[in-house]
Each structure stands twice: as C-alpha cells, then as structure tokens.
Scaffold this active site. Structure first.
Site, PDB file in Angstrom:
ATOM      1  N   ASP A 280      17.734  48.350  68.366  1.00 56.22           N
ATOM      2  CA  ASP A 280      16.543  48.062  69.167  1.00 56.22           C
ATOM      3  C   ASP A 280      16.988  47.150  70.303  1.00 56.22           C
ATOM      4  O   ASP A 280      17.534  46.072  70.066  1.00 56.22           O
ATOM      5  CB  ASP A 280      15.483  47.325  68.329  1.00 56.22           C
ATOM      6  CG  ASP A 280      14.866  48.229  67.260  1.00 56.22           C
ATOM      7  OD1 ASP A 280      15.038  49.462  67.350  1.00 56.22           O
ATOM      8  OD2 ASP A 280      14.235  47.697  66.336  1.00 56.22           O
TER       9      ASP A 280
ATOM     10  N   ASP B  42       6.330  56.682  60.266  1.00 54.84           N
ATOM     11  CA  ASP B  42       6.292  55.314  59.735  1.00 54.84           C
ATOM     12  C   ASP B  42       5.559  55.317  58.401  1.00 54.84           C
ATOM     13  O   ASP B  42       4.436  55.826  58.302  1.00 54.84           O
ATOM     14  CB  ASP B  42       5.575  54.377  60.713  1.00 54.84           C
ATOM     15  CG  ASP B  42       6.429  54.089  61.934  1.00 54.84           C
ATOM     16  OD1 ASP B  42       7.649  54.372  61.887  1.00 54.84           O
ATOM     17  OD2 ASP B  42       5.895  53.588  62.939  1.00 54.84           O
TER      18      ASP B  42
END
Lengths: 251, 194
Positions: A130, A11
């Site tokens: 997701d 990330d």
C-alpha cells in the site's frame, strides 16, 4: 500470449462480504462463496479475498471459508489479511488457496518473505504494497493504510522480490476510492523495476482505466472491488472491450 | 473405476480433489505405494520445489511405483517436471519418463510465468471436444523444453512444452484444476478417454 488478468477483490469480515453487493441472481449478497461463483462465471481470471476480521476466532472462520471457496470455484484465488506466520500460510494453502498475500507482517518482519518462499515457493507469495505519496516520495503504509512506515515503495518492492515474493499487489492509496483511474506512472515504474508480475489496484472507475493500466501502466493484472460489486462494470463486458482495444484477455 | 491422488510434500492435493468432486468422480488420496498401485488412474499434483519433492517421493517408496505404473497417469505442474529427465531447480534428477530437461526461464521475461496463456498445436486426447481456444492457468518458474513427447506448446519469451505425453504417462505444466471450464474438460478427458 499471456493474458492480462482481471481480478475482483472481496472484503470479508467474519466470513461475510463487507461491502454491499448489487448483483442480481444472488440469493445471499453477503455470501462470499456465492459471489465468488458469480464472478467466476462472469469471466474473472482470479479472485482475491481480503479478510479484515480482527478477532481471535479469525483463523477458523477463514480456513472454513477458503475450503468452501476451493470446493465451489475452478479459478485461482489469493487470500490475504493479517497473515503473519509460516504456519498460517501452510493451513490456508492446504485448504485450497493458491496464493497468500502479506503486507504488514512482511514490513515488520521481512524474513517472513524468505521463509514463505523457501517453504512453499515464490509462486504463492504475493507481496501487497500500500503506497502513498508523502512530500514527493512514495512511502509504504501498513495496518490497512493507517500507519506510515519509513520504507520507500520502490526499494521495498525490490527487496521483497529479492527475498522471494513472486508477485506484487500494488495499491495506490492516492487513487483508491477516487474512481479516477489507476496510478499509471507508479505502476509502470514498478513493472520496469521488478521482474515479477504486478497487480495494479486502486482507482478503477471506467473500462478505459483498465485499458490504460495494461498499456501505459504495463500492469500484468488489474484489481478492483466496488466497480464490480455494484455492477457498474460487468467483467464479461470489460473483457470484450479490452479485446477490442487489442489487449490480450481470456474471453 | 478408482482414481488415486498421490499425496506427498509438494502436492496441492485439496484443489485437485475438489476438481474431481465437481466432476462427481470418487477418489482416494494416499502416499502408500501399494494402495496407489491398485488404482485405475493416478493424478500426481505438485507445487513447490523439485529436489525436496524428489527426496520425499524416494523416502515414501513412491518413485519406483510411479515408474512401474502401467495405467493412465497424469502429472500436473511440478508433477510433470518430476517426470522429466532432470531439472535445473537445485539440479534435481527426475524420473526420466519424459525426455526433456527442465530449465529456468531467462530474465528477459517476468518470473514466475503467472496467468492464463493459450496452448498451441494441441494434439492429445486430453484436448478433445474443446472447440474454443484452449486458455489455461500457469504458475511456474521452470519449463520443460520442446521434444517429440510435446503434445502442446506455449509461448512465454520462448516456446516450451505445455504438455507431454508418452505411453500411459501424461503431463501438463498448467493447472487443469484451476483452469475454469476448459480445465475441467481436460481432467474429464483424462478420466474418461485415456
């Protein structure tokens, strides 16, 4: 034999690693390039960079990072996070990214998938999905998992691959962060429904979890972040373990 | 020694250039047939779609240069497929340097073929001095059939040519520039041993 892939996810915010990294031998734990090199040396098969920067200068920093990564490592990598146009993708691929992943922009404008596949080829278009169970059905979420949509997960994956996505990065929000294992049923069903490779994500905690998602879950690749970042699982050891379980991996 | 990388609409030029930099090899990137023809070695990368790539090569006058080139030449992925006779991808004609036809994988396997796979029966100077199993990174939906020119093959639902070789022309279906240490050695072999 085609090998099962192990993919660490990094990330990134403003060109730096967001989550803490407990690696020894890293001079700068926040430097994505150095971490990418370390993972590559440990035997990672691919890397995913997820940019969570939400500022206007985002693109410039990201392109700069992608070029540095492409210079430093010799394994494939995917870039995702806020990518919403054919132009964005062209710049990232020209800068050395192998694949890009799209999520929110694809849900809001599914034609983007067709446009990207036609322009750059399906092989570089990863559809990130997701998903979370809501009242017994699997629903797609966007905006980094903050916003539910009306899209049903399996229908969306089918539509996405028909439109030209070449791979699916499937994150179970129910499992993400739990360290209790990947969503086996969800991943297996996805792998049986669509005819593109599935990258399973969310829930990795132990080495056994990877074995399960490859065998029972029929995943082609498994992605994780914290277990690798915090050194709880070493990629080289994970691969030796999987190999002993007769799972084909690149050693 | 001067190494040239062919730039056209379907090239992943940057990744190949970076791989050469990691090997400390100087190179030029060009789409000018005259400049490229003067190079001692050429690398022909490729990612994308075959028919539009062929059209672009034609418009740049690169097809005849590639056919006439008589020093070591390496086609990568789509670059290798374009060197073949023809491809099922939008029924494009290739440069017919290699004999095989390029076909689409059948739906009994997941398409594209993405990931690391092992080479079988590697017999080429490209693979010399590699003692470990040769595991390299593939990403493609079309494959070249086996032929006399096959210098290694790979299994994905069926056998296909992972690399081809004829005279001064070398082709690899996988991406040596993205295949870790082994891939780097393959590129080095092309640069030093061909």
């Amino acid at each position: 034999m085609l090998k099962k892939r192990i993919i660490p996810c990094l990330d990134i915010k403003k060109g730096r690693i967001v989550k803490g990294v407990h690696f020894i031998n890293l001079q700068d734990a926040g430097d994505p390039v150095e971490l990418a090199q370390a993972y590559s040396e440990q035997g990672a098969d691919e890397l995913v960079f997820l940019d969570i920067t939400a500022t206007v200068e985002k693109r410039k920093t990201l392109v700069d990072l992608v070029q540095k990564v492409a210079r430093a490592i010799n394994i494939p990598f995917t870039v995702g996070g806020g990518i919403s146009s054919v132009e964005d993708v062209g710049i990232l691929l020209d800068s050395g990214a192998d694949k890009i992943s799209i999520n929110t922009a694809a849900v809001n404008n599914p034609n983007l998938i067709d446009a990207l596949a036609n322009r750059f080829g399906s092989q570089c278009v990863v559809l990130a999905v997701d998903t979370k169970q809501c009242n017994g059905s699997d629903i797609v979420f966007i905006d980094g998992g903050r916003t539910p949509t009306k899209k049903k997960t399996f229908e969306w994956m089918k539509e996405g691959t028909e439109r030209g996505a070449g791979e699916i990065l499937l994150t179970s929000m129910d499992h993400d962060g739990t360290k209790n294992g990947f969503a086996i049923e969800l991943t297996r069903k996805a792998s049986e429904i669509v005819n593109v490779p599935i990258i399973a994500s969310g829930g990795a905690g132990k080495m056994e979890h990877f074995a399960h998602v490859f065998t029972e879950g029929k995943a082609d690749a498994a992605l994780a972040a914290s277990v690798f970042h915090y050194g709880e699982i070493k990629i080289s050891e994970l691969k030796k373990y999987l190999s002993k379980q007769n799972i084909e991996v690149r050693l | 020694m001067k190494t040239g990388i062919i730039r056209y609409s379907a090239g992943n030029v940057y990744s190949v250039a970076m791989a050469l930099e990691r090997l400390n090899v100087s190179y030029i990137i060009s789409d000018d047939p005259e400049h490229l023809h003067c190079c001692d070695r050429l690398i022909f990368p490729g990612v994308g779609e075959a028919a539009s790539a062929m059209k672009d090569l034609d418009s740049k006058g690169l097809t005849s240069m590639i056919k006439q080139y008589n020093r070591p030449f390496l086609g990568i992925c789509l670059g290798m497929q374009i060197l073949c006779r023809e491809t099922e991808e939008n029924n494009a004609h290739g440069l017919a340097i290699f004999n095989p036809t390029v076909k689409k994988f059948q739906k009994s396997v997941k398409i594209p073929h993405i990931g690391w796979n092992t080479l079988q029966n590697p017999k080429s100077v490209l693979f010399s001095d590699i003692s470990e199993e040769i595991c390299v990174y593939f990403v493609h939906s079309y494959y070249a059939e086996l032929s006399k020119e096959t210098s290694s093959f790979c299994f994905y639902g069926r056998m296909f040519s992972a690399s081809l070789e004829k005279d001064n022309y070398y082709g690899v279906q996988f991406h040596p520039e993205k295949s870790g240490r082994v891939g780097s050695k393959i590129l080095q072999n092309f640069l030093e041993k061909t």
